[in-house]
Each structure stands twice: as C-alpha cells, then as structure tokens.
Design an enzyme around this catalytic site. Sequence first.
Site, PDB file in Angstrom:
ATOM      1  N   CYS A 177       0.740  -1.032  -0.103  1.00 61.20           N
ATOM      2  CA  CYS A 177       0.010  -0.095   0.034  1.00 61.20           C
ATOM      3  C   CYS A 177       0.841   1.292   0.064  1.00 61.20           C
ATOM      4  O   CYS A 177       1.825   1.319   0.772  1.00 61.20           O
ATOM      5  CB  CYS A 177      -0.995   0.067   1.219  1.00 61.20           C
ATOM      6  SG  CYS A 177      -1.952   1.632   1.568  1.00 61.20           S
ATOM      7  N   CYS A 191       0.472   3.124   3.561  1.00 58.89           N
ATOM      8  CA  CYS A 191       0.868   2.694   4.867  1.00 58.89           C
ATOM      9  C   CYS A 191       1.759   1.660   4.694  1.00 58.89           C
ATOM     10  O   CYS A 191       2.311   1.136   5.860  1.00 58.89           O
ATOM     11  CB  CYS A 191      -0.493   2.253   5.523  1.00 58.89           C
ATOM     12  SG  CYS A 191      -0.957   0.558   5.037  1.00 58.89           S
ATOM     13  N   CYS A 208      -7.440  -0.987   1.029  1.00 55.52           N
ATOM     14  CA  CYS A 208      -6.360  -1.423   2.168  1.00 55.52           C
ATOM     15  C   CYS A 208      -7.176  -1.565   3.518  1.00 55.52           C
ATOM     16  O   CYS A 208      -7.565  -0.674   3.882  1.00 55.52           O
ATOM     17  CB  CYS A 208      -5.366  -0.288   2.187  1.00 55.52           C
ATOM     18  SG  CYS A 208      -4.324  -0.996   3.561  1.00 55.52           S
ATOM     19  N   CYS A 249      -5.373   0.736   6.366  1.00 56.63           N
ATOM     20  CA  CYS A 249      -5.584   2.346   6.310  1.00 56.63           C
ATOM     21  C   CYS A 249      -7.005   2.690   5.779  1.00 56.63           C
ATOM     22  O   CYS A 249      -7.124   4.000   5.918  1.00 56.63           O
ATOM     23  CB  CYS A 249      -4.369   2.971   5.893  1.00 56.63           C
ATOM     24  SG  CYS A 249      -4.158   2.812   4.058  1.00 56.63           S
ATOM     25  N   CYS A 308      -8.432  -4.766 -10.208  1.00 62.75           N
ATOM     26  CA  CYS A 308      -7.804  -3.720 -11.160  1.00 62.75           C
ATOM     27  C   CYS A 308      -7.320  -2.508 -10.083  1.00 62.75           C
ATOM     28  O   CYS A 308      -8.495  -2.003  -9.645  1.00 62.75           O
ATOM     29  CB  CYS A 308      -9.178  -3.397 -12.033  1.00 62.75           C
ATOM     30  SG  CYS A 308      -8.576  -2.197 -13.284  1.00 62.75           S
TER      31      CYS A 308
END
Length: 129
Positions: free
Chosen positions: A46, A49, A95, A98, A118
Amino acid sequence: MKSKLSKDEWKKKLTKEQYKVLREKGTEPAFTGKYWNHHEKGIYKCAACGAPLFSSDKKFDSGTGWPSFDQPIDNTNVEERVDTSHGMIRNEVLCSNCGSHLGHVFDDGPKTTGCRYCINSISLDFQQM
Ligand code: FE
C-alpha cells in the site's frame, strides 16, 4: 482499520496525485501508471501505509492499462465495498489497514480465482524480492 490519520496528516504524507486516488477514490488514467506494464518479481505494498497487498506471482496482463491481480496476498489485507458511483455497480477495493482506496475488483479474471483486481499503480509501492 488499524492505521488512522487525519485528513491533514494524509495530505502531508501523500503527494497530491496519491491523495486524490488513495483518499478521494480517484482513478489514474489507463496506461499512465508505473506498474501496468511492470514484470519484476516482488510484492506491491500500500502506497499509503506500507501494508503488503499483492504479489507479482498473481499479476497478469489484463490489457486494461492498470496493474491487475487475480488475488491479494491475503484476503484479510484488502476490504471490498459496493460502490455505486458513476452510474455503475462495482466492488471497490480498499487497504484494510488504512482504508485507502486501491481500485476495483471484477469477476472476469482469467486465472483460477476468476477475479480481476484492477488497481491504480499510484496506490501501490513495489518492493523487489
Ligand atoms: Fe494502506
């Protein structure tokens, strides 16, 4: 959600372009991101984070201009939510650490799972393994 920052803290941490996608659910234009045509071995974390989200093992060339995966590293690392914006019914992918926006998941994937995650390149941070 484990990693919580205020709007101002996110704005400080992310670039303007990252903020627009990760925190305001924007979409980068197809074929412009750094990972749609990226074939190194490693993991995609990510960009907000650092949580590990996708592996190069599960990446495939979808032809869409966005990095595409048939599954996340672990189902608990991403969260899915129904998104009815822009006159479509889609499943948004976030995510789970976060809450940042990553992209969408569709059920037309070519591999074993049938899923096509995607994902915006700008939401990811690649780490070579
Ligand atoms: Fe995150």
